[in-house]
Design a protein around this motif. Structure first.
Motif, PDB file in Angstrom:
ATOM      1  N   HIS A   1       0.911  -1.283  -0.077  1.00  0.00           N
ATOM      2  CA  HIS A   1       0.114   0.057  -0.077  1.00  0.00           C
ATOM      3  C   HIS A   1       0.887   1.286  -0.032  1.00  0.00           C
ATOM      4  O   HIS A   1       1.792   1.191   0.770  1.00  0.00           O
ATOM      5  CB  HIS A   1      -1.025  -0.070   1.140  1.00  0.00           C
ATOM      6  N   ILE A   2       0.620   2.119  -0.876  1.00  0.00           N
ATOM      7  CA  ILE A   2       1.519   3.264  -1.085  1.00  0.00           C
ATOM      8  C   ILE A   2       0.520   4.613  -0.913  1.00  0.00           C
ATOM      9  O   ILE A   2      -0.429   4.808  -1.275  1.00  0.00           O
ATOM     10  CB  ILE A   2       1.909   3.338  -2.397  1.00  0.00           C
ATOM     11  N   ILE A   3       1.199   5.363   0.189  1.00  0.00           N
ATOM     12  CA  ILE A   3       0.425   6.594   0.507  1.00  0.00           C
ATOM     13  C   ILE A   3       0.923   7.657  -0.334  1.00  0.00           C
ATOM     14  O   ILE A   3       2.316   8.313   0.152  1.00  0.00           O
ATOM     15  CB  ILE A   3       0.551   7.010   1.963  1.00  0.00           C
ATOM     16  N   GLY A   4       0.394   8.231  -1.216  1.00  0.00           N
ATOM     17  CA  GLY A   4       0.788   9.416  -1.899  1.00  0.00           C
ATOM     18  C   GLY A   4       1.040   8.837  -3.303  1.00  0.00           C
ATOM     19  O   GLY A   4       1.410   7.929  -3.804  1.00  0.00           O
ATOM     20  N   GLY A   5       0.387   9.684  -4.385  1.00  0.00           N
ATOM     21  CA  GLY A   5       0.023   9.376  -5.859  1.00  0.00           C
ATOM     22  C   GLY A   5       0.617  10.144  -6.658  1.00  0.00           C
ATOM     23  O   GLY A   5       0.432  10.587  -7.748  1.00  0.00           O
ATOM     24  N   GLY A   6       1.857  10.993  -6.058  1.00  0.00           N
ATOM     25  CA  GLY A   6       2.605  11.902  -7.112  1.00  0.00           C
ATOM     26  C   GLY A   6       3.604  11.005  -7.813  1.00  0.00           C
ATOM     27  O   GLY A   6       3.295   9.713  -7.828  1.00  0.00           O
ATOM     28  N   VAL A   7       4.643  11.652  -8.460  1.00  0.00           N
ATOM     29  CA  VAL A   7       5.529  11.145  -9.119  1.00  0.00           C
ATOM     30  C   VAL A   7       6.404  10.022  -8.316  1.00  0.00           C
ATOM     31  O   VAL A   7       6.697   8.881  -8.903  1.00  0.00           O
ATOM     32  CB  VAL A   7       6.571  11.929  -9.836  1.00  0.00           C
ATOM     33  N   ILE A   8       6.701  10.266  -7.233  1.00  0.00           N
ATOM     34  CA  ILE A   8       7.639   9.329  -6.227  1.00  0.00           C
ATOM     35  C   ILE A   8       6.411   7.967  -6.003  1.00  0.00           C
ATOM     36  O   ILE A   8       7.131   6.802  -6.231  1.00  0.00           O
ATOM     37  CB  ILE A   8       7.792   9.841  -5.009  1.00  0.00           C
ATOM     38  N   GLY A   9       5.287   7.889  -5.680  1.00  0.00           N
ATOM     39  CA  GLY A   9       4.358   7.147  -5.368  1.00  0.00           C
ATOM     40  C   GLY A   9       3.965   6.211  -6.580  1.00  0.00           C
ATOM     41  O   GLY A   9       4.116   5.055  -6.501  1.00  0.00           O
ATOM     42  N   LEU A  10       3.951   6.791  -7.785  1.00  0.00           N
ATOM     43  CA  LEU A  10       3.623   6.255  -8.981  1.00  0.00           C
ATOM     44  C   LEU A  10       4.956   5.464  -9.326  1.00  0.00           C
ATOM     45  O   LEU A  10       4.622   4.526  -9.936  1.00  0.00           O
ATOM     46  CB  LEU A  10       3.204   7.256 -10.110  1.00  0.00           C
ATOM     47  N   CYS A  11       5.952   5.847  -9.428  1.00  0.00           N
ATOM     48  CA  CYS A  11       7.302   5.271 -10.047  1.00  0.00           C
ATOM     49  C   CYS A  11       7.375   4.192  -8.915  1.00  0.00           C
ATOM     50  O   CYS A  11       7.791   2.858  -9.607  1.00  0.00           O
ATOM     51  CB  CYS A  11       8.363   6.238 -10.206  1.00  0.00           C
TER      52      CYS A  11
ATOM     53  N   ALA B   1       4.875   8.033   0.879  1.00  0.00           N
ATOM     54  CA  ALA B   1       5.523   8.797  -0.275  1.00  0.00           C
ATOM     55  C   ALA B   1       4.597  10.180  -0.365  1.00  0.00           C
ATOM     56  O   ALA B   1       4.050  10.401  -1.482  1.00  0.00           O
ATOM     57  CB  ALA B   1       5.676   8.059  -1.663  1.00  0.00           C
ATOM     58  N   GLY B   2       4.063  10.715   0.753  1.00  0.00           N
ATOM     59  CA  GLY B   2       3.020  11.694   0.744  1.00  0.00           C
ATOM     60  C   GLY B   2       3.812  13.222   0.703  1.00  0.00           C
ATOM     61  O   GLY B   2       3.169  14.118   1.134  1.00  0.00           O
ATOM     62  N   GLY B   3       4.997  13.246   0.062  1.00  0.00           N
ATOM     63  CA  GLY B   3       5.571  14.432  -0.122  1.00  0.00           C
ATOM     64  C   GLY B   3       5.832  15.208   1.146  1.00  0.00           C
ATOM     65  O   GLY B   3       6.247  14.664   2.173  1.00  0.00           O
ATOM     66  N   SER B   4       5.310  16.490   1.137  1.00  0.00           N
ATOM     67  CA  SER B   4       5.466  17.407   2.338  1.00  0.00           C
ATOM     68  C   SER B   4       4.791  17.034   3.654  1.00  0.00           C
ATOM     69  O   SER B   4       4.918  17.314   4.453  1.00  0.00           O
ATOM     70  CB  SER B   4       5.250  18.954   1.988  1.00  0.00           C
ATOM     71  N   TRP B   5       3.547  16.067   3.190  1.00  0.00           N
ATOM     72  CA  TRP B   5       2.795  15.723   4.317  1.00  0.00           C
ATOM     73  C   TRP B   5       3.290  14.375   5.043  1.00  0.00           C
ATOM     74  O   TRP B   5       2.424  13.686   6.075  1.00  0.00           O
ATOM     75  CB  TRP B   5       1.466  15.256   3.689  1.00  0.00           C
ATOM     76  N   SER B   6       4.593  13.981   4.651  1.00  0.00           N
ATOM     77  CA  SER B   6       4.961  12.644   5.016  1.00  0.00           C
ATOM     78  C   SER B   6       5.092  12.713   6.355  1.00  0.00           C
ATOM     79  O   SER B   6       5.066  11.923   7.358  1.00  0.00           O
ATOM     80  CB  SER B   6       6.086  12.245   4.142  1.00  0.00           C
ATOM     81  N   ALA B   7       5.932  13.873   6.780  1.00  0.00           N
ATOM     82  CA  ALA B   7       6.075  14.050   8.161  1.00  0.00           C
ATOM     83  C   ALA B   7       4.987  14.078   9.267  1.00  0.00           C
ATOM     84  O   ALA B   7       5.165  13.454  10.445  1.00  0.00           O
ATOM     85  CB  ALA B   7       7.324  15.239   8.515  1.00  0.00           C
TER      86      ALA B   7
ATOM     87  N   VAL C   1       7.311  -0.800   7.229  1.00  0.00           N
ATOM     88  CA  VAL C   1       6.953   0.602   6.725  1.00  0.00           C
ATOM     89  C   VAL C   1       8.343   1.115   6.210  1.00  0.00           C
ATOM     90  O   VAL C   1       9.409   1.138   6.404  1.00  0.00           O
ATOM     91  CB  VAL C   1       6.682   1.482   7.602  1.00  0.00           C
ATOM     92  N   MET C   2       8.178   1.649   4.663  1.00  0.00           N
ATOM     93  CA  MET C   2       9.279   2.142   3.900  1.00  0.00           C
ATOM     94  C   MET C   2       9.012   3.884   3.894  1.00  0.00           C
ATOM     95  O   MET C   2       7.670   4.283   3.780  1.00  0.00           O
ATOM     96  CB  MET C   2       9.453   1.538   2.619  1.00  0.00           C
ATOM     97  N   ILE C   3       9.810   4.878   3.455  1.00  0.00           N
ATOM     98  CA  ILE C   3       9.703   6.105   3.318  1.00  0.00           C
ATOM     99  C   ILE C   3      10.559   6.608   2.141  1.00  0.00           C
ATOM    100  O   ILE C   3      11.454   6.093   1.780  1.00  0.00           O
ATOM    101  CB  ILE C   3      10.131   6.884   4.632  1.00  0.00           C
ATOM    102  N   ALA C   4       9.712   7.439   1.295  1.00  0.00           N
ATOM    103  CA  ALA C   4      10.528   7.921   0.065  1.00  0.00           C
ATOM    104  C   ALA C   4       9.961   9.281  -0.035  1.00  0.00           C
ATOM    105  O   ALA C   4       9.004   9.658  -0.485  1.00  0.00           O
ATOM    106  CB  ALA C   4      10.052   6.968  -1.033  1.00  0.00           C
ATOM    107  N   THR C   5      10.790  10.349   0.530  1.00  0.00           N
ATOM    108  CA  THR C   5      10.167  11.715   0.400  1.00  0.00           C
ATOM    109  C   THR C   5      11.690  12.703   0.457  1.00  0.00           C
ATOM    110  O   THR C   5      12.641  11.812   0.671  1.00  0.00           O
ATOM    111  CB  THR C   5       9.255  12.003   1.506  1.00  0.00           C
ATOM    112  N   GLY C   6      11.309  14.002   0.640  1.00  0.00           N
ATOM    113  CA  GLY C   6      12.297  14.808   0.932  1.00  0.00           C
ATOM    114  C   GLY C   6      13.370  15.015  -0.232  1.00  0.00           C
ATOM    115  O   GLY C   6      14.547  15.698  -0.046  1.00  0.00           O
TER     116      GLY C   6
END
Length: 417
Positions: free
Chosen positions: A9-19, A252-258, A375-380
């Motif tokens: 399950h991926i939280i965030g559907g921007g380019v990071i989440g989609l890729c 992978a929620g971008g600025s909302w990740s924190a 849990v994985m994180i991809a942001t920043g």
């Protein structure tokens, strides 16, 4: 008996989440993406400058940034601004930025950033060969208005050569020959031939369809309501008023990740950096190359007959409210470099704003969350979210598949601070 692949399950559907979704699906995993905005919503993946930038191997936390930041703080139209507020998270972020804004940090990170960007560029080219989006591999001009600016950029070019990257210092005449379709008033430029550009909204749409075609599910307009977690593991998430069991979870929620991660007791140093763009639908002149006004910190990208100008880094809260002074700063910077344009050309253009997730050392967070095994994180990624999206997605898929991503991941570790 074949092993059942995990449901990611991926939280965030921007380019990071989609890729990340795309490359996880390529490895045979099941994927569901949850995006808080509507399908054609205005997230940070859509209105940015659309650049793929191997030239950006110097992290945001670099020598001189503190002095520039302090000087720009008192200019309402400056390219960089930190919105003062009583916030322990902002103070911690600022202190960490201070600790990393030095040449030692740049030396430790520049090869990794270059390698990540070059690998990501190769993945973009591979995705573009499959069709459906226009990937322009023509290079980027760093346009310098002053001789001092050109000398500073020439130092970056010399550093690029040391790393094995291509860069060429050009005088004003050679710069004009590189892109004769646009009038320029500059002292010179540095040309980075390996940089590229594309339409970010078109790329996002293509990746959305490729995820769906590969069997992934994308839910739009769905906020993350709750995470059930215990003993270092998230067992389920609640979205759309329903409970969904989780094998692996990617934030992978971008600025909302924190904000999301605080629910798990994880305090990730991350701030939102607001940027703006203005897109002329029928520009007076249309350059063939993307470029950056070095002194003004404004990026310019031709996109399917339109021309986009993007800039500013306004570190603050999660508000997308437009600051007219920041927009005016972008508009006023254009004519000194591109004399054919005037401020009046932008009078009826609606500015776009997006929030970039900014780490305090200018390096993205990619990896396993501390004390949470699934849990994985991809942001920043700051200004390189689009540029690094494919390689980030591939790294995420590698880690999920328990494979070696092939990079020095300690510089990207989520718990490095």
């Amino acid at each position: 008996m074949s092993q059942v692949q995990p449901h990611v399950h991926i939280i965030g559907g921007g380019v990071i989440g989609l890729c990340s979704a795309y490359y996880a699906l390529q490895r045979g995993m099941r994927v569901t993406v949850w995006e808080r905005e509507a399908e054609k919503g205005d997230n940070c993946s859509l209105g940015n400058a659309g650049m793929v930038v191997p030239s950006h191997f110097i992290p945001l936390a670099a020598p001189g940034m503190l002095a520039k930041g302090l000087r720009w703080m008192f200019n309402p139209q400056s390219p960089f601004y930190v919105k003062p507020r009583l916030s322990p998270a902002l103070m911690r972020w600022g202190w960490l930025f201070y600790l990393h804004a030095n040449s030692e940090h740049v030396d430790a990170c520049k090869q990794l950033l270059l390698d990540l960007n070059l690998q990501s560029r190769a993945l973009f080219a591979e995705l573009a060969r499959e069709g459906s989006f226009d990937f322009q591999q023509r290079g980027l001009l760093m346009l310098c208005k002053t001789q001092h600016g050109l000398e500073e950029e020439a130092e970056v070019a010399a550093m690029a050569h040391q790393l094995g990257a291509r860069a060429e210092v050009l005088d004003a005449a050679a710069t004009a020959k590189m892109d004769p379709s646009i009038d320029m008033n500059v002292a010179g430029s540095v040309w980075f031939p390996d940089d590229c550009h594309l339409n970010p909204a078109a790329f996002t749409a293509v990746m959305r369809e490729r995820v769906r075609s590969a069997g992934g599910v994308i839910h739009y307009g769905q906020e993350l309501e709750e995470m059930e977690h215990a003993q270092g593991k998230v067992s389920a998430i609640h979205c759309g008023g329903q409970r969904h069991e989780v094998d692996q979870l990617l934030i992978a929620g971008g600025s909302w990740s924190a904000e999301i991660l605080r629910r798990l007791g994880i305090h990730l140093p991350l701030q939102a950096g607001k940027g703006y763009s203005l897109t002329l639908p029928n520009p007076k002149q249309l350059p063939q190359l993307c470029s950056i006004f070095c002194e003004a910190k404004v990026a310019i990208t031709p996109m399917n007959g339109t021309l986009r100008f993007a800039g500013t880094m306004e570190v603050g809260d999660l508000s997308l409210k437009i600051n007219p002074q920041r927009v005016k700063g972008i508009v006023r910077s254009i004519q000194p470099y591109f004399p054919a344009f005037s401020e009046q050309d932008f009078a009826e253009i609606q500015p776009w704003a997006g929030l970039r997730p900014v780490s305090p050392d200018g390096m993205p967070y990619i990896g396993r969350a501390p004390h949470h095994e699934n849990v994985m994180i991809a942001t920043g990624h700051a200004m390189m979210g689009l540029s690094l999206a494919p390689i980030t997605g591939k790294i995420v898929a590698d880690i999920l598949a328990q494979s070696d991503p092939g990079f020095a991941m300690e510089r990207l570790a989520v718990d490095r601070f």
